[in-house]
Design an enzyme around this catalytic site. Structure first.
Site, PDB file in Angstrom:
ATOM      1  CG  HIS A  95      -2.069   0.925   1.121  1.00  0.00           C
ATOM      2  ND1 HIS A  95      -1.980   2.273   1.337  1.00  0.00           N
ATOM      3  CD2 HIS A  95      -3.349   0.658   0.759  1.00  0.00           C
ATOM      4  CE1 HIS A  95      -3.175   2.807   1.128  1.00  0.00           C
ATOM      5  NE2 HIS A  95      -4.020   1.864   0.780  1.00  0.00           N
ATOM      6  CG  ASP A 145      -8.344  -4.387  -2.809  1.00  0.00           C
ATOM      7  OD1 ASP A 145      -7.553  -3.471  -3.050  1.00  0.00           O
ATOM      8  OD2 ASP A 145      -9.587  -4.242  -2.791  1.00  0.00           O
TER       9      ASP A 145
HETATM   10  C1  SDX Z   1      -6.196   0.056  -2.894  1.00  0.00           C
HETATM   11  O1  SDX Z   1      -4.431   4.556  -2.010  1.00  0.00           O
HETATM   12  C2  SDX Z   1      -5.387   3.951  -1.383  1.00  0.00           C
HETATM   13  O2  SDX Z   1      -5.804   4.333  -0.308  1.00  0.00           O
HETATM   14  C3  SDX Z   1      -6.003   2.772  -2.133  1.00  0.00           C
HETATM   15  C4  SDX Z   1      -6.994   1.908  -1.369  1.00  0.00           C
HETATM   16  C5  SDX Z   1      -8.280   2.640  -1.111  1.00  0.00           C
HETATM   17  O3  SDX Z   1      -9.036   2.207  -0.215  1.00  0.00           O
HETATM   18  O4  SDX Z   1      -8.609   3.581  -1.887  1.00  0.00           O
HETATM   19  O5  SDX Z   1      -6.438   1.461  -0.146  1.00  0.00           O
HETATM   20  C6  SDX Z   1      -7.373   0.668  -2.199  1.00  0.00           C
HETATM   21  O6  SDX Z   1      -5.929   0.426  -4.006  1.00  0.00           O
HETATM   22  C7  SDX Z   1      -5.339  -0.929  -2.126  1.00  0.00           C
HETATM   23  C8  SDX Z   1      -4.099  -1.413  -2.941  1.00  0.00           C
HETATM   24  C9  SDX Z   1      -4.602  -2.513  -3.880  1.00  0.00           C
HETATM   25  N1  SDX Z   1      -3.546  -2.854  -4.837  1.00  0.00           N
HETATM   26  C10 SDX Z   1      -2.921  -4.068  -4.763  1.00  0.00           C
HETATM   27  O7  SDX Z   1      -3.114  -4.896  -3.888  1.00  0.00           O
HETATM   28  C11 SDX Z   1      -1.979  -4.328  -5.922  1.00  0.00           C
HETATM   29  C12 SDX Z   1      -0.646  -4.833  -5.401  1.00  0.00           C
HETATM   30  N2  SDX Z   1       0.037  -3.733  -4.692  1.00  0.00           N
HETATM   31  C13 SDX Z   1       0.869  -2.870  -5.420  1.00  0.00           C
HETATM   32  O8  SDX Z   1       0.757  -2.768  -6.743  1.00  0.00           O
HETATM   33  C14 SDX Z   1       1.471  -1.719  -4.629  1.00  0.00           C
HETATM   34  O9  SDX Z   1       1.735  -2.179  -3.374  1.00  0.00           O
HETATM   35  C15 SDX Z   1       0.677  -0.432  -4.554  1.00  0.00           C
HETATM   36  C16 SDX Z   1       0.319   0.087  -5.914  1.00  0.00           C
HETATM   37  C17 SDX Z   1      -0.570  -0.643  -3.777  1.00  0.00           C
HETATM   38  C18 SDX Z   1       1.535   0.603  -3.839  1.00  0.00           C
HETATM   39  O10 SDX Z   1       2.612   0.865  -4.665  1.00  0.00           O
HETATM   40  P1  SDX Z   1       3.696   1.981  -4.264  1.00  0.00           P
HETATM   41  O11 SDX Z   1       3.344   2.676  -3.015  1.00  0.00           O
HETATM   42  O12 SDX Z   1       3.961   2.807  -5.470  1.00  0.00           O
HETATM   43  O13 SDX Z   1       4.933   1.116  -3.867  1.00  0.00           O
HETATM   44  P2  SDX Z   1       5.990   0.625  -4.890  1.00  0.00           P
HETATM   45  O14 SDX Z   1       5.313   0.079  -6.103  1.00  0.00           O
HETATM   46  O15 SDX Z   1       6.994   1.697  -5.039  1.00  0.00           O
HETATM   47  O16 SDX Z   1       6.600  -0.636  -4.100  1.00  0.00           O
HETATM   48  C19 SDX Z   1       7.711  -0.500  -3.234  1.00  0.00           C
HETATM   49  C20 SDX Z   1       8.455  -1.824  -3.371  1.00  0.00           C
HETATM   50  C21 SDX Z   1       8.853  -2.150  -4.822  1.00  0.00           C
HETATM   51  O17 SDX Z   1       9.973  -3.016  -4.728  1.00  0.00           O
HETATM   52  P3  SDX Z   1      11.478  -2.355  -5.021  1.00  0.00           P
HETATM   53  O18 SDX Z   1      11.393  -1.618  -6.338  1.00  0.00           O
HETATM   54  O19 SDX Z   1      11.709  -1.421  -3.839  1.00  0.00           O
HETATM   55  O20 SDX Z   1      12.410  -3.535  -5.044  1.00  0.00           O
HETATM   56  O21 SDX Z   1       7.566  -2.903  -2.976  1.00  0.00           O
HETATM   57  C22 SDX Z   1       7.344  -3.748  -4.086  1.00  0.00           C
HETATM   58  C23 SDX Z   1       7.702  -2.956  -5.327  1.00  0.00           C
HETATM   59  O22 SDX Z   1       8.089  -3.840  -6.394  1.00  0.00           O
HETATM   60  N3  SDX Z   1       5.926  -4.090  -4.062  1.00  0.00           N
HETATM   61  C24 SDX Z   1       5.446  -5.311  -4.248  1.00  0.00           C
HETATM   62  C25 SDX Z   1       4.074  -5.185  -4.092  1.00  0.00           C
HETATM   63  N4  SDX Z   1       3.748  -3.915  -3.815  1.00  0.00           N
HETATM   64  C26 SDX Z   1       4.922  -3.241  -3.800  1.00  0.00           C
HETATM   65  N5  SDX Z   1       6.093  -6.472  -4.560  1.00  0.00           N
HETATM   66  C27 SDX Z   1       5.267  -7.546  -4.686  1.00  0.00           C
HETATM   67  N6  SDX Z   1       3.931  -7.529  -4.532  1.00  0.00           N
HETATM   68  C28 SDX Z   1       3.311  -6.370  -4.242  1.00  0.00           C
HETATM   69  N7  SDX Z   1       1.982  -6.337  -4.098  1.00  0.00           N
END
Ligand code: SDX
EC number: 2.3.3.16
Length: 424
Positions: free
Chosen positions: A307, A364
């Protein structure tokens, strides 16, 4: 307006010092007002708005490090267990929980607006039956702007308030009809003798042939709690989309359709559907280790995890998991996907890759397992999220319109070609 702290940040730039005011809110980090950077010929740069407060708001507070979510000061777990969704809607819209009389009045207003103009039902026919339900929702909710535009004055508080009631009331009807359309069943009309969640489930699963269809109260209660858990979440991508669209003075129904479009993405509200797809692809607990290696190789993401704000447990995920256990027990369902999800969570929470990236289950991760138990098909999961989040979107739209606001117009760091002539 937030309170000026009297404190200032000093930016040293090209030999000059720029004093930037610092403001404090009730909770959370202070903010630095950076607009004077422009006078010094600079923009701030924050792709993805990682550290940008785009507005001031009194609706929802999130502390990502402590896993705290408050709606008008009330913790989400208390609202999910001690209030119902319409009370939470009233709270988000008005700032206080309703008295019993206010609740009855609000409930009656919503019940009286659940019908949609009969012409709206014609819009569905333009879609293929196998259209994704979120595509249909973008279309039919946007179409409402054609029925409520002439004479709608967004500067009139009474027009704004009836718009909020109409959207909260009509979105379940359109969501249920979206489902009915995709399965080729006739639309079931809303009923005034059912509560909000019962009415939605009745429109989803009743048929003309089954006149005595009764909604299971266990499912209605779970549905209502899921609505509450998704009601609002500060300045997330879809809410920010609604605010940005609303800042141009656009029709509010069109703004909500824009929010639905933004929510659809798998990184946002589309994640609940993607979690079930992921669990189907993993198949069984034996395949978890191999899947986790693919995650670490960044070939796939662990959907339902991570998140932008929560670097601890998403408090909604905790309540969702409790609800999951309650519903499956009450229905006597032993869903192997729940065991699979719990194994994924167990491994992720003990694995350094996830720990060092602060990746925890979000709202989710477990919601889809409950929605499946209620009988809602996977491709409808994000529609449920959109239904529930409509009150959050319209609450932020109302808040923005309740005081002076400027059109949202971010700038950029331009790295394209310098000026050049066409030499022909
Ligand atoms: C919702 O914003 C809100 O409030 C949204 C929400 C709401 O109620 O409105 O809470 C609802 O959208 C919840 C999130 C649902 N999405 C998912 O479950 C999809 C999977 N999660 C990701 O795609 C991700 O975690 C995000 C998009 C939610 C957050 O992404 P960020 O904050 O941009 O973080 P990032 O992508 O920069 O990740 C940081 C690191 C990265 O690794 P490095 O580059 O540092 O090596 O964490 C890794 C990412 O690759 N990472 C994950 C991951 N999420 C982040 N690796 C594996 N699986 C994941 N799910």
């Amino acid at each position: 307006m937030s309170e000026a702290t009297g404190k200032k940040a000093v930016l040293k730039l090209d030999g000059q010092e720029i004093e930037l005011p610092i403001y404090s809110g009730t909770l959370g980090p202070d903010v630095i007002d950076v607009k004077d950077v422009l006078a010094a010929g600079h923009f701030t740069f924050d792709p993805g708005f990682m550290a940008t407060a785009a507005c001031e708001s009194k609706i929802t507070f999130i502390d990502g490090n402590k896993g705290i979510l408050l709606h008008r000061g009330y913790p989400i777990d208390q609202l999910a267990t001690k209030a119902d969704y319409l009370e939470t809607c009233y709270l988000l819209l008005n700032g206080e929980l309703p008295t019993p009389e206010q609740k009855d009045e609000f409930d009656t207003k919503v019940r009286n607006h659940t019908m949609v103009h009969d012409q709206v039902s014609r819009f569905f026919n333009g879609f293929r039956r196998d259209a994704h339900p979120m595509a249909v929702m973008c279309g039919v909710v946007g179409a409402l702007s054609a029925f409520y535009h002439n004479g709608l004055d967004v500067e009139d508080v009474n027009h704004r308030e009836i718009t909020a009631i109409r959207l909260i009331a009509k979105i379940p009807t359109l969501a249920a009809w979206t489902y009915k359309y995709t399965i080729g069943q006739p639309f079931i009309y809303p009923r005034n003798d059912l509560n909000y969640a019962e009415n939605f489930l009745h429109m989803m699963f009743a048929t003309p042939a089954d006149r005595d269809y009764k909604v299971n109260p266990v499912l209605a209660k779970a549905m209502d709690r899921i609505f509450t858990l998704h009601a609002d979440h500060e300045q997330n991508a879809s809410t920010s989309t609604v605010r940005l669209a609303g800042s141009t003075g656009a029709n509010p129904y069109a703004c909500i359709a824009a929010g639905i479009a933004a929510l659809w993405g798998p990184a946002h509200g589309g994640a609940n559907e993607a979690v079930l797809t992921m669990l189907d692809e993993i198949g069984s607990v034996e395949n978890v280790p191999e899947f986790m290696e693919k995650v670490k190789r960044k070939e796939v993401k662990l959907m339902g995890f991570g998140h932008r704000v929560y670097k601890n447990f998403d408090p909604r995920a905790k309540v969702m998991k409790q609800t999951c256990d309650e519903v499956l027990a009450a229905l006597g369902i032993n869903d192997p996907q729940l065991a699979l999800a719990m194994e994924l969570e167990r491994i992720a929470l003990s694995d350094q890759y996830f720990i060092e990236r602060n990746l925890y289950p979000n709202v989710d991760f477990y919601s889809g397992i409950i929605l499946k138990a209620i009988g809602i098909p996977t491709e409808m999961f994000t529609v449920i999220f959109a239904l529930a989040r409509t009150v959050g979107w319209i609450s932020h739209w109302l808040e923005m319109h309740s005081s002076a606001y400027k059109i949202g117009r971010p700038r950029q760091l331009y790295t394209g070609p310098s000026a050049r002539d066409i030499n022909r």
